[in-house]
Enzyme design. Sequence first.
Site, PDB file in Angstrom:
ATOM      1  N   LEU A  10       0.866  -1.179   0.000  1.00  0.00           N
ATOM      2  CA  LEU A  10       0.000   0.000   0.000  1.00  0.00           C
ATOM      3  C   LEU A  10       0.902   1.228   0.000  1.00  0.00           C
ATOM      4  CD1 LEU A  10      -3.158   0.701   2.079  1.00  0.00           C
ATOM      5  CD2 LEU A  10      -1.283   2.360   2.106  1.00  0.00           C
ATOM      6  N   ILE A  11       0.629   2.154  -0.911  1.00  0.00           N
ATOM      7  CA  ILE A  11       1.434   3.372  -1.050  1.00  0.00           C
ATOM      8  C   ILE A  11       0.515   4.573  -0.906  1.00  0.00           C
ATOM      9  CG2 ILE A  11       3.050   4.662  -2.499  1.00  0.00           C
ATOM     10  CD1 ILE A  11       3.654   2.078  -3.997  1.00  0.00           C
ATOM     11  N   GLY A  13      -0.340   8.753  -1.140  1.00  0.00           N
ATOM     12  CA  GLY A  13       0.041   9.935  -1.911  1.00  0.00           C
ATOM     13  C   GLY A  13       0.492   9.623  -3.315  1.00  0.00           C
ATOM     14  N   SER A  15      -1.114  10.329  -6.347  1.00  0.00           N
ATOM     15  CA  SER A  15      -1.732  11.044  -7.474  1.00  0.00           C
ATOM     16  C   SER A  15      -0.704  11.731  -8.358  1.00  0.00           C
ATOM     17  CB  SER A  15      -2.750  12.069  -6.960  1.00  0.00           C
ATOM     18  OG  SER A  15      -2.109  13.062  -6.182  1.00  0.00           O
ATOM     19  N   SER A  16       0.515  11.918  -7.857  1.00  0.00           N
ATOM     20  CA  SER A  16       1.541  12.606  -8.641  1.00  0.00           C
ATOM     21  C   SER A  16       2.916  12.310  -8.050  1.00  0.00           C
ATOM     22  CB  SER A  16       1.295  14.127  -8.648  1.00  0.00           C
ATOM     23  OG  SER A  16       1.400  14.651  -7.337  1.00  0.00           O
ATOM     24  N   GLY A  17       3.939  12.799  -8.735  1.00  0.00           N
ATOM     25  CA  GLY A  17       5.292  12.791  -8.194  1.00  0.00           C
ATOM     26  C   GLY A  17       5.854  11.430  -7.859  1.00  0.00           C
ATOM     27  N   ILE A  18       6.606  11.370  -6.769  1.00  0.00           N
ATOM     28  CA  ILE A  18       7.279  10.137  -6.364  1.00  0.00           C
ATOM     29  C   ILE A  18       6.266   9.033  -6.097  1.00  0.00           C
ATOM     30  CG2 ILE A  18       8.718   9.063  -4.589  1.00  0.00           C
ATOM     31  CD1 ILE A  18      10.090  11.760  -4.196  1.00  0.00           C
ATOM     32  N   GLY A  19       5.140   9.364  -5.475  1.00  0.00           N
ATOM     33  CA  GLY A  19       4.137   8.348  -5.164  1.00  0.00           C
ATOM     34  C   GLY A  19       3.596   7.681  -6.403  1.00  0.00           C
ATOM     35  N   TYR A 156       8.107  22.289   7.554  1.00  0.00           N
ATOM     36  CA  TYR A 156       8.319  21.051   6.799  1.00  0.00           C
ATOM     37  C   TYR A 156       9.465  20.239   7.387  1.00  0.00           C
ATOM     38  CZ  TYR A 156       9.428  18.018   2.828  1.00  0.00           C
ATOM     39  OH  TYR A 156       9.709  16.938   2.026  1.00  0.00           O
TER      40      TYR A 156
END
Length: 283
Positions: A10-11, A13, A15-19, A156
């Site tokens: 299970l991953i 985030g 919807s974009s980028g690294i995920g 952050y």
Amino acid sequence: MGTTNNNTVLITGTSSGIGLAAAVDAARAGWRTVATMRDTGRADALLAAAAEAGVVDLLQVKQLDVTDPASVAKCLDEVVAEHGRLDAVVNNAGAGFLGTVEQNGMDPVRAAMEVNYFGVVEVTRAALPHLRASGGRVITVTSVGGVVGQPFNEAYCAAKFAVEGFMESLAPVAATTGVGVVLVEPGAVASEFVASQQLDVPALLTAAGPYAPALEAYINRARKSFDNAQTSAEAAAAVTGALTAERPPLRIQTSDWARDFVATKLTDLDGSAVQSLTTTWVR
């Protein structure tokens, strides 16, 4: 860990980028991949990438909001009910914030901690019983900003520092029950993560008051660093490596630059080397 189609990851985030890249890469490596996101209406890019890679049959999209414990529990229960097991969790969901606490107040700090830290803790907590049953692992995408504090990234970096401390502390405890813990630390990555902050630079500088010159210098430097950033796919390869390696280390940096940057901190006992470096970013 093996890479047969019986293994489920299970991953968060995705919807974009690294995920997104990590979800496609994990499926390409043969894992049944549950790709989660807060808003499943944003799944088109992921599904298109999965189709292009020929792994649609191994990828499933589910809704999961890491800041909502009920959403986390519901998603994990569904995954185990449908697939019979959970072999790995990749904590990837996160959000950035640029600013300094005196000017921006406490709300952005709390929001950053909620998504980047408490969300990771909640997903990990809920997944541990299932990972213990499978002898699985927790993989968390942090950042070099979880090791080296960076100007105007106080909220952050604080959240990512907290994640690093949490996982470093959890690792030996989880290992006693057969669960592995891995931290993946990217440097600058050319992804929608940066664009998603929707920075209005003129407004930021106007609101920055006495910090405006330093903020402008930092933004100019950051833009240059992201011009030479690694791709999401390159960073995601480190996630897949952590997923498939027999005995991955606790920490994996995703590039030579990230390794050198983190090494500066880890050999800097009095903090002077890091301060000398980051001071140049705001002048």
